[in-house]
Scaffold this motif. Sequence first.
Motif, PDB file in Angstrom:
ATOM      1  N   ILE A  83     -28.625   4.599   1.833  1.00 55.46           N
ATOM      2  CA  ILE A  83     -28.931   3.791   3.141  1.00 55.46           C
ATOM      3  C   ILE A  83     -29.905   4.405   4.332  1.00 55.46           C
ATOM      4  O   ILE A  83     -30.264   3.691   5.292  1.00 55.46           O
ATOM      5  CB  ILE A  83     -27.419   3.983   3.816  1.00 55.46           C
ATOM      6  CG1 ILE A  83     -27.178   2.870   4.543  1.00 55.46           C
ATOM      7  CG2 ILE A  83     -27.085   5.082   4.391  1.00 55.46           C
ATOM      8  CD1 ILE A  83     -25.596   2.433   4.934  1.00 55.46           C
ATOM      9  N   HIS A  90     -36.434   3.580  -1.920  1.00 54.33           N
ATOM     10  CA  HIS A  90     -35.506   2.964  -1.867  1.00 54.33           C
ATOM     11  C   HIS A  90     -35.175   1.637  -2.854  1.00 54.33           C
ATOM     12  O   HIS A  90     -34.350   1.213  -3.256  1.00 54.33           O
ATOM     13  CB  HIS A  90     -35.096   2.362  -0.425  1.00 54.33           C
ATOM     14  CG  HIS A  90     -34.119   1.343  -0.173  1.00 54.33           C
ATOM     15  ND1 HIS A  90     -34.318   0.130  -0.040  1.00 54.33           N
ATOM     16  CD2 HIS A  90     -32.872   1.686   0.072  1.00 54.33           C
ATOM     17  CE1 HIS A  90     -32.936  -0.592   0.088  1.00 54.33           C
ATOM     18  NE2 HIS A  90     -32.149   0.334   0.382  1.00 54.33           N
ATOM     19  N   ARG A  94     -32.348   0.926  -5.505  1.00 52.05           N
ATOM     20  CA  ARG A  94     -31.497  -0.357  -5.412  1.00 52.05           C
ATOM     21  C   ARG A  94     -31.755  -1.074  -6.929  1.00 52.05           C
ATOM     22  O   ARG A  94     -30.687  -1.386  -7.415  1.00 52.05           O
ATOM     23  CB  ARG A  94     -32.102  -1.376  -4.576  1.00 52.05           C
ATOM     24  CG  ARG A  94     -31.833  -1.045  -2.884  1.00 52.05           C
ATOM     25  CD  ARG A  94     -30.519  -1.428  -2.622  1.00 52.05           C
ATOM     26  NE  ARG A  94     -29.900  -2.695  -2.710  1.00 52.05           N
ATOM     27  CZ  ARG A  94     -29.008  -3.280  -1.975  1.00 52.05           C
ATOM     28  NH1 ARG A  94     -28.963  -2.729  -0.660  1.00 52.05           N
ATOM     29  NH2 ARG A  94     -29.017  -4.710  -1.881  1.00 52.05           N
ATOM     30  N   ARG A 283     -31.989   1.745  13.417  1.00 54.73           N
ATOM     31  CA  ARG A 283     -33.465   1.666  13.021  1.00 54.73           C
ATOM     32  C   ARG A 283     -34.359   2.648  13.961  1.00 54.73           C
ATOM     33  O   ARG A 283     -34.059   2.846  15.073  1.00 54.73           O
ATOM     34  CB  ARG A 283     -33.922   0.372  12.806  1.00 54.73           C
ATOM     35  CG  ARG A 283     -33.339  -0.443  11.920  1.00 54.73           C
ATOM     36  CD  ARG A 283     -33.347   0.039  10.351  1.00 54.73           C
ATOM     37  NE  ARG A 283     -32.860  -0.898   9.501  1.00 54.73           N
ATOM     38  CZ  ARG A 283     -31.572  -0.906   8.755  1.00 54.73           C
ATOM     39  NH1 ARG A 283     -30.876   0.057   9.264  1.00 54.73           N
ATOM     40  NH2 ARG A 283     -31.231  -1.777   8.067  1.00 54.73           N
ATOM     41  N   HIS A 339     -31.519  -3.508   3.087  1.00 57.60           N
ATOM     42  CA  HIS A 339     -30.550  -2.446   3.167  1.00 57.60           C
ATOM     43  C   HIS A 339     -29.078  -3.409   3.195  1.00 57.60           C
ATOM     44  O   HIS A 339     -28.114  -2.606   3.350  1.00 57.60           O
ATOM     45  CB  HIS A 339     -30.431  -1.610   4.036  1.00 57.60           C
ATOM     46  CG  HIS A 339     -31.591  -0.615   4.138  1.00 57.60           C
ATOM     47  ND1 HIS A 339     -31.328   0.851   3.324  1.00 57.60           N
ATOM     48  CD2 HIS A 339     -32.768  -0.404   4.732  1.00 57.60           C
ATOM     49  CE1 HIS A 339     -32.311   1.403   3.521  1.00 57.60           C
ATOM     50  NE2 HIS A 339     -33.211   0.898   4.100  1.00 57.60           N
ATOM     51  N   CYS A 341     -25.856  -4.704   2.321  1.00 60.01           N
ATOM     52  CA  CYS A 341     -24.552  -3.896   1.510  1.00 60.01           C
ATOM     53  C   CYS A 341     -24.635  -4.104   0.180  1.00 60.01           C
ATOM     54  O   CYS A 341     -24.332  -5.308  -0.301  1.00 60.01           O
ATOM     55  CB  CYS A 341     -23.216  -4.241   2.216  1.00 60.01           C
ATOM     56  SG  CYS A 341     -21.872  -3.410   1.380  1.00 60.01           S
TER      57      CYS A 341
HETATM   58  C1  HEM Z   1     -15.920  -4.609   4.049  1.00 61.27           C
HETATM   59  C2  HEM Z   1     -16.399  -3.916   3.576  1.00 61.27           C
HETATM   60  C3  HEM Z   1     -17.722  -3.255   3.934  1.00 61.27           C
HETATM   61  C4  HEM Z   1     -18.607  -3.379   5.141  1.00 61.27           C
HETATM   62  C5  HEM Z   1     -18.247  -4.171   6.119  1.00 61.27           C
HETATM   63  C6  HEM Z   1     -20.101  -2.957   4.797  1.00 61.27           C
HETATM   64  C7  HEM Z   1     -21.084  -2.863   5.717  1.00 61.27           C
HETATM   65  C8  HEM Z   1     -22.227  -2.476   5.212  1.00 61.27           C
HETATM   66  C9  HEM Z   1     -23.448  -2.526   6.286  1.00 61.27           C
HETATM   67  C10 HEM Z   1     -23.319  -3.083   7.701  1.00 61.27           C
HETATM   68  C11 HEM Z   1     -24.411  -2.015   5.412  1.00 61.27           C
HETATM   69  C12 HEM Z   1     -26.083  -1.776   5.969  1.00 61.27           C
HETATM   70  C13 HEM Z   1     -26.434  -0.871   6.924  1.00 61.27           C
HETATM   71  C14 HEM Z   1     -27.726  -0.868   7.175  1.00 61.27           C
HETATM   72  O1  HEM Z   1     -28.340  -1.834   6.911  1.00 61.27           O
HETATM   73  O2  HEM Z   1     -28.593   0.170   7.664  1.00 61.27           O
HETATM   74  C15 HEM Z   1     -24.108  -1.585   4.359  1.00 61.27           C
HETATM   75  C16 HEM Z   1     -24.799  -0.849   3.485  1.00 61.27           C
HETATM   76  C17 HEM Z   1     -24.323  -0.299   2.398  1.00 61.27           C
HETATM   77  N1  HEM Z   1     -22.968  -0.449   1.956  1.00 61.27           N
HETATM   78 FE1  HEM Z   1     -21.533  -1.354   2.595  1.00 61.27          FE
HETATM   79  N2  HEM Z   1     -20.027  -2.163   3.464  1.00 61.27           N
HETATM   80  C18 HEM Z   1     -18.817  -2.778   3.096  1.00 61.27           C
HETATM   81  C19 HEM Z   1     -18.106  -2.062   1.666  1.00 61.27           C
HETATM   82  C20 HEM Z   1     -19.008  -1.630   0.832  1.00 61.27           C
HETATM   83  C21 HEM Z   1     -18.598  -1.346  -0.572  1.00 61.27           C
HETATM   84  C22 HEM Z   1     -17.229  -1.691  -1.362  1.00 61.27           C
HETATM   85  C23 HEM Z   1     -19.655  -0.509  -1.272  1.00 61.27           C
HETATM   86  C24 HEM Z   1     -19.615   0.038  -2.583  1.00 61.27           C
HETATM   87  C25 HEM Z   1     -18.777   0.508  -3.236  1.00 61.27           C
HETATM   88  C26 HEM Z   1     -20.641  -0.306  -0.294  1.00 61.27           C
HETATM   89  C27 HEM Z   1     -21.948   0.489  -0.627  1.00 61.27           C
HETATM   90  C28 HEM Z   1     -22.714   0.132   0.438  1.00 61.27           C
HETATM   91  C29 HEM Z   1     -24.131   1.077   0.528  1.00 61.27           C
HETATM   92  C30 HEM Z   1     -24.506   1.979  -0.756  1.00 61.27           C
HETATM   93  C31 HEM Z   1     -25.067   0.587   1.194  1.00 61.27           C
HETATM   94  C32 HEM Z   1     -26.450   1.182   1.512  1.00 61.27           C
HETATM   95  C33 HEM Z   1     -27.345   0.085   0.911  1.00 61.27           C
HETATM   96  C34 HEM Z   1     -28.807   0.245   0.994  1.00 61.27           C
HETATM   97  O3  HEM Z   1     -29.251   1.025   1.831  1.00 61.27           O
HETATM   98  O4  HEM Z   1     -29.635  -0.186   0.536  1.00 61.27           O
HETATM   99  N3  HEM Z   1     -20.366  -1.121   1.039  1.00 61.27           N
HETATM  100  N4  HEM Z   1     -22.524  -1.896   4.068  1.00 61.27           N
END
Ligand code: HEM
Length: 392
Positions: A83, A90, A94, A283, A339, A341
Motif C-alpha cells: 500500500i 508495486h 500486484r 499521497r 492502489h 483495494c
Molecule cells: C470493507 C472492507 C475494506 C475496506 C473499506 C478497504 C479499503 C481500502 C482502501 C480505501 C484502500 C486503498 C488505499 C490507498 O489508495 O492508498 C485499500 C487497499 C488495500 N486493501 Fe482494502 N479494504 C477492505 C478490505 C480488505 C480486505 C478483505 C483485504 C485483503 C484480505 C484488503 C487488502 C488491501 C490491500 C493489500 C490494499 C493495498 C493495495 C495496493 O496498495 O495495491 N482490504 N483498502
Amino acid sequence: MSELIEFSLPMRRPSPFSPPALYTQLREHHPVARAVLPDGQLVWLVARHDDVRAALKNPLLSSDPRRPGFPEPDTSNRAPFLIEMDAPRHTELRKLLAAEFSPQRLAVLQEHIDGDATKLLDAMLAGSGHADLVAAYALPLASLTICHLLGVPYAEHAFFERSAVTLLSHDDAKKGEAFGAICSYFEQLLEEKKRHPSDNLLGRLIAGPWRAGQLSDEELLNIAVILLMAGFETTATMISLGVVTLLHHAGQLALLQSDMALIDEAVEELLRYHTPGDTDALRVAIADTEIDGQPIARGEAVIPLLWSANRDPAVFPLPDNFDIRREQRGQLAFGYGMHQCIGLNLARMEMRTALRRLFTRAPTLRLAIPLAELPFRYDSELFGLAALPVQW
Ligand code: HEM
C-alpha cells in the motif's frame, strides 16, 4: 473560509452516520483546500468525487510514506508495504497477488465463510437471547477468513484478533508491541511453510515467486502482514456498522428481509454510506501537478477524502439518505486507481454472507441498548464499534 482549515486524521464525525459538516462546505466552496494537521503540516484536502478519482489515478501522487512531505511520514527503516509502494515494484507485486483474489479462489473462500458464519451463529443463537455481536460474530468471522486466506492455523485466530485491534489504538507502545508480535509470528509461519509446502496464499507464493527469486523474504513477510492489517478489522467493522445501520433504518431492513436478492445493493450502499477508510489514501506529489486546476507543488501532501466523495450529491442524489435501492454506482470506499483495494470482492463477499445469514436466522434481531449509548470508537484510526449488544 479565509482561515486555514484545521484537519486531523481521522476527522471526528459528529454522529455515527454523519460525515463532518466541513465536507459539505468543502465540496460546495473549496473542492481542493489548504488545511493544517495538528503537527503543523500543511496538506491539500480533495473533496469532490471526480477530483478524488483524478487524484487517485495521478501517477505523480505517490503513496510512499518515506518521501519528504508525506502526511504522517514513516521514519522507521522497515521495508514498505504494498500500500506504500509506487510503480514499477508495486505493479509487479500486484500482478503476483492478483491470482489469489480470482473468482476461483474466492469461491473456495466463500465455502469457508458460509461454514464459519453458520457455526458462529449456531453458537450465538443457542445462548441466552442476547450477545455482543462484535465479539461473537463480526470479529471472529473476519479473522477466520483471513486465517483461511493466508493459511494460518485456526487456533491462532484469537491472537490475530487481539493484535489487529491493538494496531488501531492510539497507544504507540502497545501498537509497536502488537506489530512486533505479528511480524515474529509470520516469520515463524513462513519458515514452516518453506519447509512444508501448503496450498494457500502464502504457501503458493513460496512455491512460485519466492522460489523463483521474484519475491524477497521481506516482501513475503510484508504481504502477510498487510493482508492481515488491511483486511481484517476493516471488514469486521463494516459487518457491525452494517447491522447497526440496518437496525436503525427499519424500513430499509424490512425491504431487504422481504427480498434478500437486494443484498448486493445493500452492501454497496453501506460501504458508500460509512466509508470506514475515509482518509486511508494519503499521497504526496513527486513532481508539480494539479487537481481541478489547483497547482500542487512537488513535495506537497494530498488527502483525497473518500467519504466526502461518497456523499457528493453530483454523483449520489440525496447523498445523506441511506437507500439500498440506490442505482448510482461508483462508490469509492475501496479507493480507486492503482492502489484500489485488492480484497474488495472478498470484503463484499464477507459482508453479504454475514448480513444475509444473520438477518435470515435472527429476523427479530434488535439493539439491546439505545443507539446513543453504543460504544462507537470516534477516536480510532478506523471508525467502528468496540461492542454491539443485541437481543433477538
Ligand atoms: C470493507 C472492507 C475494506 C475496506 C473499506 C478497504 C479499503 C481500502 C482502501 C480505501 C484502500 C486503498 C488505499 C490507498 O489508495 O492508498 C485499500 C487497499 C488495500 N486493501 Fe482494502 N479494504 C477492505 C478490505 C480488505 C480486505 C478483505 C483485504 C485483503 C484480505 C484488503 C487488502 C488491501 C490491500 C493489500 C490494499 C493495498 C493495495 C495496493 O496498495 O495495491 N482490504 N483498502
